[in-house]
Design an enzyme around this catalytic site. Structure first.
Site, PDB file in Angstrom:
ATOM      1  CB  SER A 121      -1.275   0.106   1.752  1.00 58.87           C
ATOM      2  OG  SER A 121      -0.362  -0.159   2.528  1.00 58.87           O
ATOM      3  CG  HIS A 144      -1.506  -0.882  -3.387  1.00 58.34           C
ATOM      4  ND1 HIS A 144      -2.033   1.342  -2.992  1.00 58.34           N
ATOM      5  CD2 HIS A 144      -2.307  -1.088  -2.161  1.00 58.34           C
ATOM      6  CE1 HIS A 144      -3.116   0.854  -2.157  1.00 58.34           C
ATOM      7  NE2 HIS A 144      -3.003  -0.591  -1.525  1.00 58.34           N
ATOM      8  CD  GLU A 156      -2.765   3.897  -6.459  1.00 59.12           C
ATOM      9  OE1 GLU A 156      -2.770   4.696  -6.135  1.00 59.12           O
ATOM     10  OE2 GLU A 156      -2.609   2.858  -5.545  1.00 59.12           O
ATOM     11  CG  ASN A 195      -4.002   4.026   0.800  1.00 62.30           C
ATOM     12  OD1 ASN A 195      -4.912   4.097   0.815  1.00 62.30           O
ATOM     13  ND2 ASN A 195      -4.007   2.887   0.348  1.00 62.30           N
TER      14      ASN A 195
END
Length: 797
Positions: A121, A144, A156, A195
């Protein structure tokens, strides 16, 4: 697209096991690895993780029994299996030292053509790649997935400087078409795109919550659907993700950034409320307590001051709910000028999102499009920050944000980048144009990256301002009225797109569908029913039927049902193949439309079922006839003489209003057949449906011959009725449920005839209509219908 014949997932934790589950959902063979167990069978850690998949909610598996398709392995005995895999996804805990140690262990066993990807992450992909043997570095990148992997659209992909572009392209293609994901390519910076922006936004939101003294439930009401974001809002989303996971992502920002690399760094301190909940072991949904806790039927929210839970249910002030319905420019102006804490809070979090995204765009993403799509797909937003900013008036909003920065009201004193106010973006009025989206590194608007698999996405999801074809006006219109549009893209296949509210099936729509069949038979090689957006269809338009019922009586309902039944048979026996392309809900009449098509092409997340019992009715447009016919067809393929075992599942599905909560489960219920197609990517649905119609026509497809089929008769009905009596007398179903289920049993067993009697579809449809019309006049059914129309929720009476 590179053929991925088998995937290895390293790590059977929450994410690894769920990634493996999503792979088997889509028929991708997968081997799930973990450490050898210290006691018992060596694969014990993995087998327990696989077993646990069956219990998780939301369900990671489309069909729970498919857990058996995941092959268990351990690092001590089974590393040779890696040589059979084309893709290796590492998904162990977020510890760089652990990951590097594992890579050293598995590297000698990885196939020479395999792609290796780390599901992290936010850790540095480049640092991981540098620890790999030279031969593997070109085939290594970050991947991800967002949690839960089955449902979250975003993936991602993060290259290292050594990653071979062809390898990244191959993985991009597989993840798009093979796994149905929206792919965004991110730069190798802490927490990547979604994120980085999303968690910074969540931390900023917590700071503004403290500043304005708002309760968590009120904030969730403000930041959920009203704001165009995920319905769970801010804190319910955190509970679902897991507060330990949230804390880890926050630590990644804290450990890998500083005030020099991120001018917002001061706002990344772990919030006090998060510290307290973690100390208490309240990690969110996984521990049944976080920002919220459920106590019986009551939902409680956490209160930091008392460190206890108090009743939840707080709502936003109605004035702000009304503001949020205004056009974007007016909405933001009203929020900025509002004096109440809720309005000022909303303006603050939106301002912060614009500010952060603009300052960091060049360092985290290739273009503004990637940021907006990452936030949409990863955080459930209807619009990304740049889209909303652009819609509200680029320069005006920029001026407001800059004024707040100057006054010290923003999270950082960093000014907006110069490109916001000067040059091409200012002249275009935003970052998204028909030419492409803004790349501050190259200083130009760049078109979206095109891969061959994206040619299958005829009408892909786009960002506001981007050049895009609209399916509502695309192609050549053959016929259009208030209920549907008939059109074609290639003069070969006719497309019927439903236009009614929720694509409900009305008499006018039935006329349109019959016209569609007539036109397709006359001028085209096939017909595809595709509603463009969700749902496929929620069924018959009960509200439209009520005035006729009130004015004319039950005869009007019988006529309407008869016309719907004729329409379904017209689709079934059409002279060209009819393909239903299903996305979202296909309920009641929508399910009946689908099952009477020659073939169904369904997105994985399709919800199909006959749900009429919920409003006190029986399926009346051929659904019960389909169940009876399908049972006879299944029996005919075997040596069994008893029809009832083949009928039981279909009867139960209709009588209990069972809905397949995925295309895979819908296949188990019999609403999709073995030769129907499940499409991973929702935007490829129309392309696949058209290709199926063409292939069927090319293969010389003919409609099935009309033929009678056997029914279970009165003896079969008696058996079912005995089971229903037990359910009623045991208090498991109400008296009215018993009555409805008895009528369903009467229809699917063929009425008052001997077992094995041959009947026609028209005969059974007559029984359906009679049962439907009988129930329409029943007071308890009328109560159920009115309750559903007024509240949207079923009434049990």
């Amino acid at each position: 697209m590179k053929t991925v014949r088998q995937v290895a997932v390293l790590g059977a934790g929450v994410m690894g096991a769920q990634i493996a589950a999503h792979l088997v959902n889509l028929k991708v063979p997968v081997v799930l690895f973990d450490l050898p167990a210290k006691e018992g069978p060596k694969n014990g850690i993995v087998t327990r993780a696989i077993e646990n998949l069956k219990k998780l909610k939301p369900a990671p598996l489309g069909v729970a029994t498919d857990a058996a398709l995941i092959r268990a392995a351990n690092y001590e005995d089974d590393l040779a299996l890696l040589g059979e895999c084309d893709l290796v996804i590492e998904a162990i805990a977020e510890r760089m030292d652990w990951k590097l140690d594992l890579y050293r262990k598995v590297a000698p066993h990885i196939a020479p053509q395999a792609i290796v990807a780390s599901n992290t992450s936010g850790l540095s992909i480049t640092a991981m790649g540098e620890a790999l043997p030279e031969a593997l570095r070109a085939r290594f990148c970050g991947i991800h997935f967002f949690n839960p992997p089955r449902y979250m659209q975003l993936v991602e992909l993060i290259p290292t400087p050594a990653t071979d572009p062809a390898v990244l392209d191959a993985l991009h293609d597989f993840v798009t078409t093979g796994l149905g994901k929206g792919v965004v390519r991110a730069k190798d910076t802490p927490n990547f795109i979604a994120n980085r922006v999303g968690i910074a936004g969540m931390l900023g939101t917590l700071r503004e919550v403290e500043k304005y003294g708002l309760a968590f439930d009120v904030v969730d009401d403000l930041t959920g659907k009203k704001l165009g974001r995920a319905s769970s809002g801010t804190f319910r989303t955190a509970d679902v993700v897991g507060l330990d996971t949230l804390a880890h992502v926050v630590r990644t920002l804290q450990d890998n950034l500083d005030a020099a690399s991120d001018p917002f760094y001061a706002s990344f301190a772990t919030p006090e409320v998060l510290k307290v909940l973690l100390e208490m072991g309240h990690l969110g949904q996984k521990t049944k307590a976080g920002f919220y806790r459920k106590q019986g039927r009551e939902v409680l929210r956490f209160e930091l001051e008392s460190r206890s839970y108090v009743p939840a249910g707080g709502k936003a002030d109605e004035v702000y709910a009304r503001m949020l319905k205004k056009p974007a420019a007016q909405r933001l102006k009203l929020l900025r000028e509002s004096e109440g804490p809720q309005g000022r809070f909303l303006w603050a979090i939106l301002r912060n999102s614009f500010h952060y995204a603009a300052v960091h765009l060049g360092s985290i993403a290739e273009t503004a499009r990637d940021v907006d799509l990452a936030l949409r797909w990863g955080f459930g937003m209807q619009q990304g920050p740049f889209e909303l900013w652009q819609e509200a008036g680029w320069l005006q909003v920029a001026q407001w944000v800059q004024e707040d920065i100057a006054k010290g009201e923003a999270l950082s004193t960093a000014p907006l980048p110069a490109w916001v106010f000067e040059g091409p973006v200012a002249q275009a009025g935003g970052v998204h144009t028909a030419e492409g989206s803004w790349n501050p590194t190259s200083g130009r608007f760049e078109a979206p990256r095109q891969r061959p698999v994206q040619q299958r996405q005829l009408f892909p999801e786009t960002v506001r301002g981007e050049a895009a074809s609209d399916w509502k006006t695309a192609g050549r219109t053959v016929h259009e009225d208030a209920s549907l549009r008939l059109w074609t893209l290639d003069e070969d296949i006719l497309i019927a797109s439903l236009k009614t509210k929720m694509h409900a099936i009305s008499p006018e729509l039935c006329e349109g569908l019959q016209l569609a069949v007539d036109t397709a038979e006359r001028e085209f090689r096939g017909l595809v029913v595709w509603s463009g957006d969700e749902p496929f269809s929620v069924g018959a338009d009960l509200q439209a039927m009520l005035p006729a019922f009130m004015a004319v009586g039950v005869a009007a309902i019988e006529d309407a049902e008869g016309f719907m039944q004729q329409t379904m048979l017209r689709l079934r026996y059409a002279g060209v193949p009819v393909v239903s392309a299903i996305r979202g809900m296909a309920l009641g009449g929508g399910c009946e439309l689908a099952v009477h098509s020659a073939r169904r092409v369904a997105a994985l997340e399709s919800y199909i079922g006959l749900v009429e019992v919920g409003v006190g009715l029986v399926p009346g447009a051929g659904g019960l006839t389909y169940i009876a016919r399908r049972a006879a067809e299944l029996q005919a393929r075997t040596a069994h003489k008893d029809l009832l075992p083949f009928l039981s599942a279909g009867f139960e599905a209709a009588a209990m209003a069972k809905v397949g909560t995925s295309a895979l489960e819908s296949r188990q219920l019999g609403y999709l057949l073995d030769d129907d197609i499940v499409v991973p990517h929702k935007d490829e649905l129309l392309y696949v449906a058209i290709q199926q119609a063409k292939a069927m026509a090319e293969a010389g497809w003919r409609a099935p011959l009309r033929r009678p089929f056997p029914v279970a008769g009165r003896s079969g009905r008696a058996t079912i009725q005995g089971q229903l009596v037990n359910l009623r007398d045991g208090g498991f179903i109400s008296g009215h449920d018993f009555h409805i289920a008895s009528l369903i049993a009467h229809v699917v067993t063929g009425g008052d005839v001997d077992a094995g009697t041959l009947v026609t579809e028209e005969y059974l449809m007559t029984l359906e209509r009679r049962a439907f019309c009988e129930l329409v006049q029943h007071p308890k059914t009328q109560d159920r219908i009115l309750a559903m129309l007024s509240t949207g929720k079923p009434l049990r009476n």
